[in-house]
Design a protein around this motif. Structure first.
Motif, PDB file in Angstrom:
ATOM      1  N   LEU A  68      25.348  94.893   6.081  1.00 16.15           N
ATOM      2  CA  LEU A  68      26.207  94.048   5.249  1.00 16.15           C
ATOM      3  C   LEU A  68      26.858  92.934   6.058  1.00 16.15           C
ATOM      4  O   LEU A  68      27.294  91.925   5.502  1.00 16.15           O
ATOM      5  N   GLY A  69      26.942  93.111   7.374  1.00 14.61           N
ATOM      6  CA  GLY A  69      27.289  91.998   8.242  1.00 14.61           C
ATOM      7  C   GLY A  69      28.737  91.731   8.550  1.00 14.61           C
ATOM      8  O   GLY A  69      29.065  91.235   9.614  1.00 14.61           O
ATOM      9  N   VAL A  71      23.199 101.431   0.541  1.00 11.74           N
ATOM     10  CA  VAL A  71      22.939  99.997   0.588  1.00 11.74           C
ATOM     11  C   VAL A  71      22.953  99.519   2.041  1.00 11.74           C
ATOM     12  O   VAL A  71      23.977  99.605   2.718  1.00 11.74           O
ATOM     13  N   GLY A  72      21.814  99.047   2.521  1.00 18.41           N
ATOM     14  CA  GLY A  72      21.750  98.535   3.883  1.00 18.41           C
ATOM     15  C   GLY A  72      21.962  99.600   4.938  1.00 18.41           C
ATOM     16  O   GLY A  72      22.463  99.318   6.027  1.00 18.41           O
ATOM     17  N   ILE A  73      21.583 100.827   4.620  1.00 15.17           N
ATOM     18  CA  ILE A  73      21.708 101.950   5.552  1.00 15.17           C
ATOM     19  C   ILE A  73      20.306 102.370   5.979  1.00 15.17           C
ATOM     20  O   ILE A  73      19.469 102.715   5.138  1.00 15.17           O
ATOM     21  N   SER A  74      20.051 102.366   7.266  1.00 14.91           N
ATOM     22  CA  SER A  74      18.703 102.654   7.751  1.00 14.91           C
ATOM     23  C   SER A  74      18.334 104.128   7.600  1.00 14.91           C
ATOM     24  O   SER A  74      17.180 104.476   7.412  1.00 14.91           O
ATOM     25  N   GLY A  75      19.328 105.000   7.706  1.00 14.83           N
ATOM     26  CA  GLY A  75      19.060 106.428   7.550  1.00 14.83           C
ATOM     27  C   GLY A  75      18.968 107.163   8.867  1.00 14.83           C
ATOM     28  O   GLY A  75      18.093 108.010   9.057  1.00 14.83           O
ATOM     29  N   LEU A  88      19.395  92.903   0.148  1.00 18.02           N
ATOM     30  CA  LEU A  88      20.512  93.534  -0.562  1.00 18.02           C
ATOM     31  C   LEU A  88      21.500  92.504  -1.097  1.00 18.02           C
ATOM     32  O   LEU A  88      22.182  92.744  -2.103  1.00 18.02           O
ATOM     33  N   PHE A  89      21.604  91.334  -0.444  1.00 18.19           N
ATOM     34  CA  PHE A  89      22.561  90.313  -0.880  1.00 18.19           C
ATOM     35  C   PHE A  89      22.143  89.667  -2.207  1.00 18.19           C
ATOM     36  O   PHE A  89      22.949  89.045  -2.883  1.00 18.19           O
ATOM     37  N   ALA A 138      34.233  91.379   4.954  1.00 20.54           N
ATOM     38  CA  ALA A 138      34.315  90.638   3.688  1.00 20.54           C
ATOM     39  C   ALA A 138      33.072  90.871   2.832  1.00 20.54           C
ATOM     40  O   ALA A 138      33.167  91.108   1.618  1.00 20.54           O
ATOM     41  N   GLN A 139      31.892  90.800   3.463  1.00 11.05           N
ATOM     42  CA  GLN A 139      30.656  90.996   2.702  1.00 11.05           C
ATOM     43  C   GLN A 139      30.495  92.440   2.244  1.00 11.05           C
ATOM     44  O   GLN A 139      29.950  92.699   1.166  1.00 11.05           O
ATOM     45  N   PHE A 140      30.974  93.385   3.067  1.00  9.13           N
ATOM     46  CA  PHE A 140      30.913  94.798   2.679  1.00  9.13           C
ATOM     47  C   PHE A 140      31.627  94.995   1.345  1.00  9.13           C
ATOM     48  O   PHE A 140      31.069  95.564   0.404  1.00  9.13           O
ATOM     49  N   HIS A 141      32.853  94.511   1.270  1.00  5.56           N
ATOM     50  CA  HIS A 141      33.641  94.723   0.053  1.00  5.56           C
ATOM     51  C   HIS A 141      33.156  93.842  -1.105  1.00  5.56           C
ATOM     52  O   HIS A 141      33.216  94.256  -2.269  1.00  5.56           O
ATOM     53  N   ALA A 142      32.634  92.649  -0.782  1.00  4.45           N
ATOM     54  CA  ALA A 142      32.144  91.764  -1.841  1.00  4.45           C
ATOM     55  C   ALA A 142      30.894  92.319  -2.509  1.00  4.45           C
ATOM     56  O   ALA A 142      30.676  92.117  -3.713  1.00  4.45           O
ATOM     57  N   ILE A 143      30.073  93.045  -1.749  1.00  3.05           N
ATOM     58  CA  ILE A 143      28.820  93.592  -2.282  1.00  3.05           C
ATOM     59  C   ILE A 143      29.017  95.003  -2.843  1.00  3.05           C
ATOM     60  O   ILE A 143      28.568  95.317  -3.956  1.00  3.05           O
ATOM     61  N   ILE A 144      29.699  95.865  -2.080  1.00  2.00           N
ATOM     62  CA  ILE A 144      29.802  97.280  -2.431  1.00  2.00           C
ATOM     63  C   ILE A 144      30.831  97.548  -3.531  1.00  2.00           C
ATOM     64  O   ILE A 144      30.572  98.293  -4.486  1.00  2.00           O
TER      65      ILE A 144
END
Length: 309
Positions: A203-204, A257-261, A298-299, A207-213
């Motif tokens: 997510l980078g 979301v955006g988690i490689s595992g 994901l974005f 700000a982007q974490f909360h804006a997307i999730i």
């Protein structure tokens, strides 16, 4: 066989983690509960209604108000004279109290059990859940922590347990409560949420974490989680962390979301009923455990998904 279950509570209600421990304890024998705290008559009354409970021992003392292990453990060790096994949820408090009880009783603790095979045999995960060990104990008194996601929750109604006050051991003088900084959120708490949306390092930024999730979680009425990498990068607070060194969850739906595992993350969520993965890397390990996978940016994908819900 008499079991003693430590009731985790917030001073007013019984926490869900306790209900799974009651189920595990019922597979060993007669279930007794211990409610320790200050002004906990209401908690004891609620605990007595849990299905399958025989006796609710109540220790009401200011020394137990904040569940300090140094004060609670001697109380439990004393009660173990009339009980064969002590069980606690594998939560932060349970993991704090149980080892001290085991030390006082001079027995080996059995941690994070997944099943009860017999009165002295249990299964537990090792190697971040990649292998399941079957362990057998010869100790006369057993001290066990229970992984809450591995057992069904006992019914909160239908029980008619007897409430009984027990002598308190008071303040051991080894520690004192200074204060708590507890994160408050309108979203469901991770360990009890039916749906969880988790974000990773991809997510980078914060700000982007909360804006997307956050918008997706709000649409689904979900709790918000994060991978360790996202937490370490400062995108999310520590209490969001899901995984071997975070919270173990098993919701109805887990959206990664955006988690490689990474193996450490999978150890905390692979028991989820339905796993949905969104990642641009089609070879990401998360897709090996996912029920549904979406490969892409994901974005673009997550906002589009949020909009369509």
């Amino acid at each position: 066989m008499k079991t003693l279950v430590w009731v985790e509570h917030d001073g007013a209600t019984v926490k869900d983690a306790t209900l799974a421990v009651v189920t595990a304890a019922s597979q060993l024998g007669e279930v007794h509960l211990l409610v320790a705290g200050q002004g906990v008559a209401g908690v004891a009354a609620e605990a007595a209604k849990i299905a399958g409970v025989g006796t609710v021992h109540v220790a009401d003392d200011a020394a137990y108000a904040h569940a300090l292990a140094e004060n609670v453990a001697p109380l439990i060790a004393g009660l173990m004279a009339t009980h064969d096994a002590f069980l606690a949820p594998a939560t932060t408090n349970g993991k704090n109290i149980a080892p001290r009880v085991a030390a006082l009783l001079d027995v080996m603790q059995i941690s994070d059990i997944l099943s009860v095979e017999s009165e002295d045999t249990f299964t537990r995960p090792i190697y971040a859940g990649n292998a399941i060990a079957t362990v057998q104990t010869k100790d006369a008194k057993k001290v066990i922590t229970v992984r809450g996601t591995a057992f069904a929750k006992a019914a909160t109604e239908g029980g008619s347990g007897t409430i009984e006050a027990v002598a308190t051991t008071g303040d051991a003088g080894l520690s004192s409560y200074v204060g708590s900084e507890i994160a408050k959120s309108e979203r469901p708490e991770l360990t009890s949420a039916k749906i969880i949306v988790s974000g990773g390092r991809a997510l980078g930024s914060d700000a982007q974490f909360h804006a997307i999730i956050d918008p997706l979680a709000d649409k689904l009425g979900a709790g918000v989680g994060a991978s360790r990498a996202a937490v370490d990068a400062g995108y999310a607070p520590n209490d969001y962390q899901v995984g071997q060194t975070g919270k173990i969850v098993a919701p109805e739906v887990y959206v990664a979301v955006g988690i490689s595992g990474a193996i450490q993350h999978l150890a905390g969520m692979k028991d989820s009923k339905v796993i949905i993965a969104i990642n641009k890397d089609e070879d990401a390990p998360i897709f090996q455990v996912a029920d549904y996978g979406l490969v892409g940016d994901l974005f673009k994908l997550v906002p589009e998904l949020t909009e369509k819900l």
